[in-house]
Design a protein around this motif. Structure first.
Motif, mmCIF file in Angstrom:
data_model
loop_
_atom_site.group_PDB
_atom_site.id
_atom_site.type_symbol
_atom_site.label_atom_id
_atom_site.label_comp_id
_atom_site.label_asym_id
_atom_site.label_seq_id
_atom_site.Cartn_x
_atom_site.Cartn_y
_atom_site.Cartn_z
ATOM 1 N N SER A 1 7.546 19.374 -7.803
ATOM 2 C CA SER A 1 7.475 20.300 -8.943
ATOM 3 C C SER A 1 8.471 19.965 -10.047
ATOM 4 N N MET A 2 9.593 19.351 -9.689
ATOM 5 C CA MET A 2 10.687 19.157 -10.651
ATOM 6 C C MET A 2 10.507 17.953 -11.567
ATOM 7 N N LYS A 3 9.543 17.070 -11.295
ATOM 8 C CA LYS A 3 9.321 15.881 -12.126
ATOM 9 C C LYS A 3 10.595 15.037 -12.201
ATOM 10 N N ILE A 4 11.023 14.518 -11.077
ATOM 11 C CA ILE A 4 12.307 13.818 -11.006
ATOM 12 C C ILE A 4 12.167 12.304 -10.978
ATOM 13 N N THR A 5 10.936 11.793 -10.928
ATOM 14 C CA THR A 5 10.758 10.346 -10.818
ATOM 15 C C THR A 5 10.804 9.681 -12.186
ATOM 16 N N ALA A 6 11.055 8.391 -12.171
ATOM 17 C CA ALA A 6 11.102 7.631 -13.418
ATOM 18 C C ALA A 6 9.773 7.701 -14.143
ATOM 19 N N GLN A 7 8.677 7.666 -13.392
ATOM 20 C CA GLN A 7 7.358 7.673 -13.996
ATOM 21 C C GLN A 7 7.072 8.989 -14.719
ATOM 22 N N ASP A 8 7.517 10.107 -14.140
ATOM 23 C CA ASP A 8 7.363 11.404 -14.805
ATOM 24 C C ASP A 8 8.272 11.510 -16.031
ATOM 25 N N LEU A 9 9.495 11.058 -15.886
ATOM 26 C CA LEU A 9 10.490 11.256 -16.935
ATOM 27 C C LEU A 9 10.239 10.389 -18.163
ATOM 28 N N VAL A 10 9.658 9.212 -17.985
ATOM 29 C CA VAL A 10 9.360 8.396 -19.162
ATOM 30 C C VAL A 10 8.228 9.043 -19.960
ATOM 31 N N LYS A 11 7.295 9.711 -19.279
ATOM 32 C CA LYS A 11 6.225 10.430 -19.978
ATOM 33 C C LYS A 11 6.778 11.612 -20.777
ATOM 34 N N LEU A 12 7.825 12.234 -20.244
ATOM 35 C CA LEU A 12 8.442 13.385 -20.909
ATOM 36 C C LEU A 12 9.473 12.975 -21.950
ATOM 37 N N SER A 13 9.694 11.666 -22.113
ATOM 38 C CA SER A 13 10.670 11.113 -23.066
ATOM 39 C C SER A 13 12.107 11.492 -22.731
ATOM 40 N N VAL A 14 12.352 11.813 -21.462
ATOM 41 C CA VAL A 14 13.729 12.062 -21.026
ATOM 42 C C VAL A 14 14.464 10.737 -20.849
ATOM 43 N N ILE A 15 13.723 9.729 -20.380
ATOM 44 C CA ILE A 15 14.290 8.377 -20.287
ATOM 45 C C ILE A 15 13.486 7.443 -21.185
ATOM 46 N N ASP A 16 13.997 6.236 -21.380
ATOM 47 C CA ASP A 16 13.383 5.322 -22.337
ATOM 48 C C ASP A 16 12.636 4.166 -21.700
ATOM 49 N N ALA A 17 13.011 3.739 -20.508
ATOM 50 C CA ALA A 17 12.385 2.563 -19.902
ATOM 51 C C ALA A 17 12.579 2.585 -18.395
ATOM 52 N N ASP B 1 0.828 -1.214 0.000
ATOM 53 C CA ASP B 1 0.000 0.000 0.000
ATOM 54 C C ASP B 1 0.859 1.260 0.000
ATOM 55 N N ILE B 2 1.929 1.244 0.794
ATOM 56 C CA ILE B 2 2.815 2.409 0.871
ATOM 57 C C ILE B 2 3.506 2.658 -0.460
ATOM 58 N N TYR B 3 4.058 1.600 -1.050
ATOM 59 C CA TYR B 3 4.843 1.766 -2.271
ATOM 60 C C TYR B 3 3.995 1.961 -3.523
ATOM 61 N N ALA B 4 2.691 1.736 -3.392
ATOM 62 C CA ALA B 4 1.798 1.983 -4.531
ATOM 63 C C ALA B 4 1.524 3.469 -4.708
ATOM 64 N N LYS B 5 1.800 4.264 -3.694
ATOM 65 C CA LYS B 5 1.484 5.700 -3.771
ATOM 66 C C LYS B 5 2.603 6.554 -3.179
ATOM 67 N N LEU B 6 3.843 6.209 -3.478
ATOM 68 C CA LEU B 6 4.973 7.005 -3.001
ATOM 69 C C LEU B 6 4.949 8.395 -3.628
ATOM 70 N N THR B 7 5.229 9.399 -2.834
ATOM 71 C CA THR B 7 5.379 10.753 -3.355
ATOM 72 C C THR B 7 6.776 10.901 -3.962
ATOM 73 N N PRO B 8 7.008 11.933 -4.783
ATOM 74 C CA PRO B 8 8.359 12.151 -5.316
ATOM 75 C C PRO B 8 9.419 12.283 -4.225
ATOM 76 N N TRP B 9 9.075 12.898 -3.103
ATOM 77 C CA TRP B 9 10.055 13.029 -2.021
ATOM 78 C C TRP B 9 10.352 11.680 -1.389
ATOM 79 N N GLN B 10 9.329 10.863 -1.208
ATOM 80 C CA GLN B 10 9.554 9.533 -0.669
ATOM 81 C C GLN B 10 10.399 8.684 -1.616
ATOM 82 N N LYS B 11 10.199 8.833 -2.921
ATOM 83 C CA LYS B 11 11.044 8.129 -3.889
ATOM 84 C C LYS B 11 12.493 8.615 -3.790
#
Length: 316
Positions: free
Chosen positions: A246-262, A49-59
């Motif tokens: 605000s900075m969009k630093i997580t893998a989930q944000d960055l793959v949407k922005l095409s900064v990372i690939d996988a 439950d905790i890891y299903a909804k981690l915030t960017p700071w928690q990540k």
């Protein structure tokens, strides 16, 4: 038992009770197997439950976890016959960046990794993964060697950023980072970057300007640390949580922005809870990424890399 982060307190309490019951079961011959099983199920569910909804700071906190597998762990498990190479042939050796050649699942590869260290002594030796100019110049040396002998380059990125000390600046830190980034772009062989923990600022991009950039599920990748951004934007480092969001630093944000690939999924509770599984899965993703370039010429590989980075931000 693992080291727990602040937001994992409920899991820590449950797993602590499980440990107490196991001790009781051994010492007093009391059958508490059913209760142990119930508490383990409850702890696993709480963790899920905790890891299903981690915030960017928690990540961010998970990415910095002291027990998280580091570059040396990935190299030990994934690269056979690894031969380390030291020194930049200009100034000195920098242990914050580990380099060498070896074999990865049948391929000859050149390896570059940012190593933080696991205990006080090794962290001091590796300068907490924060490289000085000689570290980046060593990386350039290895990349040029890989290009000469037609070996793909694999990098393991894990740094809070390049070392900001006076000595590093005097020896040309910015120039060394720029030349390392340029060396990544000039490679005629494929390079794949794996962000395994923190990917901080130019200290990360210097070895992560790759054909494929892959992130572990709970890693972070940013132009500056959340604390640094908060200090600049609000003059208050305590607002690091706001900055992380605000900075969009997580893998989930960055793959949407095409900064990372996988993204490589991590075991429940983070890579530090099951490092062998995390490293194996990272190796599988790395293997498939390298295979994409088997039929490409050197010019096509360079063009692919250039187009990848030129495309970032164009369609936002």
């Amino acid at each position: 038992m693992p080291s727990y982060l602040e937001f994992e307190k409920s899991v820590a309490d449950l797993e602590g009770k499980v440990q107490e019951l196991r001790t009781m079961n051994r010492d007093d011959d009391v059958d508490v197997g059913d209760e142990i099983a119930r508490l383990e199920t409850k702890a696993n569910q709480a963790l899920a439950d905790i890891y299903a909804k981690l915030t960017p700071w928690q990540k961010t906190l998970v990415a910095r976890h002291p027990d998280r597998p580091h570059a040396a762990d990935y190299i030990d498990q994934l690269v056979e016959d690894f031969t380390p190479m030291a020194g930049d042939r200009k100034y000195s050796e920098d242990s914050a960046i580990v380099t060498g050649i070896g074999r990865f699942r049948g391929r000859r590869v050149a390896v570059i990794g940012q190593e933080k260290g696991h205990d006080t002594q090794s962290r001091l030796k590796h300068n907490f993964g924060m490289a000085r100019p000689e570290g980046y110049r060593k990386a350039v040396r290895i990349m040029e060697l890989a290009d000469r002998f037609d070996m793909p380059v694999v990098t393991f990125v894990d740094t809070a950023g390049a070392y900001p000390g006076i000595g590093a600046e005097e020896r040309g830190q910015a120039e060394a980072i720029a030349r390392s980034t340029d060396a990544c772009l000039r490679l005629g062989v494929p390079n794949v970057a794996m962000i395994i923990g923190e990917g901080g600022s130019g200290g990360a991009i210097a070895i992560a300007t790759a054909n494929r950039v892959i992130m572990m599920e709970h890693a972070i990748y940013s132009v500056i640390s959340p604390e640094g951004a908060a200090s600049i934007l609000w003059r208050d480092s305590a607002r690091a949580q706001d900055a992380a969001t605000s900075m969009k630093i997580t893998a989930q944000d960055l793959v949407k922005l095409s900064v990372i690939d996988a993204i490589v999924p991590e075991p429940m509770g983070g890579a530090h809870r099951a490092p062998d599984i995390a490293i194996r899965d990272a190796g599988n993703k790395l293997e498939s990424a390298l295979a994409e370039f088997d039929s490409m010429s050197h010019d096509e590989i360079r063009q692919h890399r250039h187009e990848k980075f030129l495309a970032i931000g164009r369609n936002l």
